[in-house]
Design a protein around this motif. Structure first.
Motif, mmCIF file in Angstrom:
data_model
loop_
_atom_site.group_PDB
_atom_site.id
_atom_site.type_symbol
_atom_site.label_atom_id
_atom_site.label_comp_id
_atom_site.label_asym_id
_atom_site.label_seq_id
_atom_site.Cartn_x
_atom_site.Cartn_y
_atom_site.Cartn_z
ATOM 1 N N ILE A 112 28.522 -11.274 -10.509
ATOM 2 C CA ILE A 112 27.854 -9.988 -10.312
ATOM 3 C C ILE A 112 27.493 -9.829 -8.838
ATOM 4 O O ILE A 112 26.896 -10.717 -8.231
ATOM 5 C CB ILE A 112 26.594 -9.891 -11.193
ATOM 6 N N ALA A 113 27.866 -8.688 -8.263
ATOM 7 C CA ALA A 113 27.547 -8.371 -6.871
ATOM 8 C C ALA A 113 26.511 -7.256 -6.832
ATOM 9 O O ALA A 113 26.204 -6.617 -7.854
ATOM 10 C CB ALA A 113 28.804 -7.950 -6.119
ATOM 11 N N SER A 114 25.973 -7.031 -5.656
ATOM 12 C CA SER A 114 24.965 -5.983 -5.492
ATOM 13 C C SER A 114 25.543 -4.630 -5.898
ATOM 14 O O SER A 114 26.641 -4.261 -5.485
ATOM 15 C CB SER A 114 24.503 -5.939 -4.034
ATOM 16 N N GLY A 115 24.826 -3.899 -6.720
ATOM 17 C CA GLY A 115 25.258 -2.580 -7.164
ATOM 18 C C GLY A 115 26.093 -2.580 -8.427
ATOM 19 O O GLY A 115 26.411 -1.512 -8.944
ATOM 20 N N ASP A 116 26.466 -3.767 -8.930
ATOM 21 C CA ASP A 116 27.294 -3.836 -10.140
ATOM 22 C C ASP A 116 26.516 -3.389 -11.370
ATOM 23 O O ASP A 116 25.305 -3.633 -11.484
ATOM 24 C CB ASP A 116 27.781 -5.276 -10.379
ATOM 25 N N THR A 117 27.215 -2.744 -12.288
ATOM 26 C CA THR A 117 26.705 -2.453 -13.619
ATOM 27 C C THR A 117 27.764 -2.904 -14.621
ATOM 28 O O THR A 117 28.933 -3.082 -14.262
ATOM 29 C CB THR A 117 26.435 -0.946 -13.812
ATOM 30 N N VAL A 118 27.350 -3.088 -15.874
ATOM 31 C CA VAL A 118 28.315 -3.491 -16.890
ATOM 32 C C VAL A 118 29.395 -2.430 -17.033
ATOM 33 O O VAL A 118 30.591 -2.742 -17.143
ATOM 34 C CB VAL A 118 27.610 -3.742 -18.241
ATOM 35 N N LEU A 119 28.997 -1.159 -16.994
ATOM 36 C CA LEU A 119 29.973 -0.074 -17.100
ATOM 37 C C LEU A 119 30.933 -0.096 -15.916
ATOM 38 O O LEU A 119 32.153 0.034 -16.077
ATOM 39 C CB LEU A 119 29.255 1.273 -17.173
ATOM 40 N N GLY A 120 30.396 -0.249 -14.711
ATOM 41 C CA GLY A 120 31.240 -0.266 -13.528
ATOM 42 C C GLY A 120 32.243 -1.412 -13.542
ATOM 43 O O GLY A 120 33.410 -1.237 -13.187
ATOM 44 N N VAL A 121 31.795 -2.601 -13.956
ATOM 45 C CA VAL A 121 32.696 -3.753 -14.044
ATOM 46 C C VAL A 121 33.773 -3.498 -15.100
ATOM 47 O O VAL A 121 34.946 -3.817 -14.903
ATOM 48 C CB VAL A 121 31.908 -5.039 -14.367
ATOM 49 N N ALA A 122 33.366 -2.913 -16.224
ATOM 50 C CA ALA A 122 34.334 -2.621 -17.289
ATOM 51 C C ALA A 122 35.407 -1.657 -16.810
ATOM 52 O O ALA A 122 36.597 -1.841 -17.085
ATOM 53 C CB ALA A 122 33.601 -2.051 -18.505
ATOM 54 N N ILE A 123 35.006 -0.629 -16.073
ATOM 55 C CA ILE A 123 35.972 0.344 -15.562
ATOM 56 C C ILE A 123 36.934 -0.320 -14.585
ATOM 57 O O ILE A 123 38.149 -0.141 -14.656
ATOM 58 C CB ILE A 123 35.231 1.513 -14.882
ATOM 59 N N GLN A 124 36.378 -1.105 -13.658
ATOM 60 C CA GLN A 124 37.216 -1.734 -12.640
ATOM 61 C C GLN A 124 38.220 -2.707 -13.251
ATOM 62 O O GLN A 124 39.368 -2.800 -12.817
ATOM 63 C CB GLN A 124 36.315 -2.460 -11.625
ATOM 64 N N LEU A 153 34.933 -12.083 -18.560
ATOM 65 C CA LEU A 153 35.686 -10.859 -18.811
ATOM 66 C C LEU A 153 36.966 -11.197 -19.563
ATOM 67 O O LEU A 153 37.538 -12.271 -19.374
ATOM 68 C CB LEU A 153 36.042 -10.169 -17.497
ATOM 69 N N PRO A 154 37.427 -10.300 -20.416
ATOM 70 C CA PRO A 154 38.711 -10.542 -21.098
ATOM 71 C C PRO A 154 39.847 -10.463 -20.103
ATOM 72 O O PRO A 154 39.729 -9.814 -19.063
ATOM 73 C CB PRO A 154 38.787 -9.413 -22.130
ATOM 74 N N PRO A 155 40.961 -11.141 -20.379
ATOM 75 C CA PRO A 155 42.111 -11.051 -19.471
ATOM 76 C C PRO A 155 42.649 -9.636 -19.432
ATOM 77 O O PRO A 155 42.554 -8.905 -20.420
ATOM 78 C CB PRO A 155 43.134 -12.024 -20.085
ATOM 79 N N PRO A 156 43.188 -9.221 -18.285
ATOM 80 C CA PRO A 156 43.739 -7.857 -18.200
ATOM 81 C C PRO A 156 44.968 -7.710 -19.066
ATOM 82 O O PRO A 156 45.696 -8.669 -19.306
ATOM 83 C CB PRO A 156 44.099 -7.722 -16.708
ATOM 84 N N ALA A 157 45.159 -6.502 -19.553
ATOM 85 C CA ALA A 157 46.355 -6.235 -20.352
ATOM 86 C C ALA A 157 47.593 -6.381 -19.480
ATOM 87 O O ALA A 157 47.595 -5.991 -18.323
ATOM 88 C CB ALA A 157 46.297 -4.826 -20.935
ATOM 89 N N THR A 158 48.631 -6.973 -20.025
ATOM 90 C CA THR A 158 49.862 -7.170 -19.270
ATOM 91 C C THR A 158 50.614 -5.850 -19.160
ATOM 92 O O THR A 158 50.931 -5.219 -20.154
ATOM 93 C CB THR A 158 50.765 -8.208 -19.955
ATOM 94 N N ALA A 159 50.873 -5.437 -17.942
ATOM 95 C CA ALA A 159 51.585 -4.173 -17.739
ATOM 96 C C ALA A 159 53.064 -4.361 -18.046
ATOM 97 O O ALA A 159 53.575 -5.464 -18.102
ATOM 98 C CB ALA A 159 51.409 -3.694 -16.296
ATOM 99 N N THR A 198 46.209 6.364 -18.063
ATOM 100 C CA THR A 198 45.125 7.335 -17.909
ATOM 101 C C THR A 198 44.485 7.285 -16.525
ATOM 102 O O THR A 198 43.524 7.997 -16.261
ATOM 103 C CB THR A 198 44.041 7.100 -18.968
ATOM 104 N N ARG A 199 45.014 6.436 -15.655
ATOM 105 C CA ARG A 199 44.455 6.370 -14.308
ATOM 106 C C ARG A 199 44.817 7.638 -13.530
ATOM 107 O O ARG A 199 45.901 8.183 -13.675
ATOM 108 C CB ARG A 199 44.941 5.109 -13.600
ATOM 109 N N TYR A 200 43.903 8.057 -12.683
ATOM 110 C CA TYR A 200 43.974 9.392 -12.086
ATOM 111 C C TYR A 200 43.785 9.270 -10.574
ATOM 112 O O TYR A 200 42.779 8.713 -10.112
ATOM 113 C CB TYR A 200 42.864 10.241 -12.709
ATOM 114 N N GLY A 204 39.408 -2.703 -16.324
ATOM 115 C CA GLY A 204 40.245 -2.169 -17.389
ATOM 116 C C GLY A 204 39.845 -2.632 -18.771
ATOM 117 O O GLY A 204 40.692 -2.822 -19.645
ATOM 118 N N THR A 205 38.538 -2.818 -18.985
ATOM 119 C CA THR A 205 38.060 -3.252 -20.294
ATOM 120 C C THR A 205 36.955 -2.294 -20.744
ATOM 121 O O THR A 205 36.834 -1.193 -20.227
ATOM 122 C CB THR A 205 37.563 -4.710 -20.242
ATOM 123 N N THR A 206 36.153 -2.696 -21.710
ATOM 124 C CA THR A 206 35.086 -1.844 -22.216
ATOM 125 C C THR A 206 33.763 -2.594 -22.181
ATOM 126 O O THR A 206 33.731 -3.830 -22.125
ATOM 127 C CB THR A 206 35.356 -1.403 -23.667
#
Length: 337
Positions: free
Chosen positions: A79-91, A119-125, A234-236, A93-95
């Motif tokens: 965890i770094a300064s400014g991190d939130t669970v939601l922010g980490v999840a977005i970065q 964190l769970p492993p990232p989905a394989t592209a 869904t990335r924009y 690619g998890t929930t």
């Protein structure tokens, strides 16, 4: 007399049968030694052989072919300064639900800087090789530096650059620690903070080593995972950064500016990634922050990011922005080159 003879004959026959029947010993199973590795939360070091080729500090390292992918194992995140669970999840690619399931003891409202979460492993592209084309990635490590903290821990901060003509994603690096005589003291892996790196752009990475080896002399780094971007999902990418500026303070840096949705769809989970540099262009730190949960078409939103980079005096910065399409299941086309 005859009865006695029959009894004697019967006993003799039984004795002969018993002599011919051998009781075989049961097979004794052979025990196989099993070595159990105790998992450790945080950065752990695994002793490895001295590499035959060492990628020294600031030496660009070409990435292997696209067949090299990150190991599908859980990831330890600091965890770094400014991190939130939601922010980490977005970065990553998890929930939020997945993170809370893997970390039943954490309190989202009370995260601590330096705290380790799983964190769970990232989905394989989808691999580009699956389409019958093998193209090596042109991703180079352009910066890597080590900074000791007042409490004796060690920050390893660096950056990669996409030198190719195609976007890449899910870039992972391995950072090794070397002694002055070239001995390998251990290694750790890190994901580059920007999930997508467009041609010519950069992405920062960092590892915090709580207890560095006493004879550590220098870091080495190489790219060990990643792939060409096949589709955005869904990335924009149509959110722009406007009028950003930095205010330098003795305690750190303050970034401010605007984000604007220039696309034709509503953007969600809009976040900025700020990389900080010293006078020599070395990475002094980076920080991620969600600036808008939802951004309507054409809407502008101000942001303010405060950071204390661990790597020394900051004089410059770079900003990147990531977002997702708010349309469930939408498939966004790749950017044109």
């Amino acid at each position: 007399m005859r009865r006695t003879y029959l009894i004697f004959l019967t006993l003799s026959l039984l004795g002969m049968v018993a002599c011919q029947t051998a009781v075989l010993p049961e097979d004794v199973p052979t025990e196989t030694a099993v070595f159990t590795v105790e998992p450790q939360i945080g950065v752990s070091f695994v002793t490895r052989a001295v590499p035959t080729t060492a990628v020294l500090q600031t030496t660009p390292t070409p990435l292997p072919t696209a067949t090299a992918t990150p190991t599908a194992t859980p990831v330890v995140y600091k965890i770094a300064s400014g991190d939130t669970v939601l922010g980490v999840a977005i970065q990553r690619g998890t929930t939020v639900e997945e993170i809370l399931t893997l970390n039943p003891g954490i309190v989202p409202e009370n995260l601590q800087i330096g705290q380790s979460i799983i964190l769970p492993p990232p989905a394989t592209a989808i691999a580009l090789a699956a389409q019958g084309t093998r193209v090596p990635l042109q991703v180079a490590v352009t910066k890597i530096n080590a900074y000791k903290t007042p409490i004796g821990s060690l920050w390893l901060l660096g950056e990669v650059t996409n030198e190719g003509s195609d976007p890449v994603e899910n870039i992972q690096v391995e950072i090794g620690l070397l002694a002055a005589d070239g001995r390998s003291l251990g290694s750790a892996t890190a994901w580059v903070a920007t999930s997508i790196i467009l041609p010519g752009e950069r992405g920062p990475f960092a590892v915090l080593v709580d207890e560095p080896p006493a004879d550590f002399a220098q870091p080495v780094v190489s790219v060990v995972g990643g792939q060409h971007l096949v589709e955005l999902g869904t990335r924009y990418l149509d959110v722009a950064l406007l009028d950003s500026e930095i205010e330098l303070k003795s305690s750190g840096a303050v970034l401010s500016g605007l984000v604007r949705n220039d696309g034709a769809e509503v953007a969600s989970n809009v976040q900025i990634i700020a990389t900080f540099y010293d006078e020599q262009g070395n990475v002094t730190g980076f920080q991620q922050q969600v600036v808008a949960e939802r951004l309507e078409v054409g809407e502008e939103r101000p942001f303010l990011l405060e950071s204390t980079p661990p790597g020394g005096e900051t004089v410059n910065y770079a900003l990147y922005i990531e977002a997702r399409s708010d349309l469930a299941g939408a498939t966004v086309p790749l950017p044109k080159q």
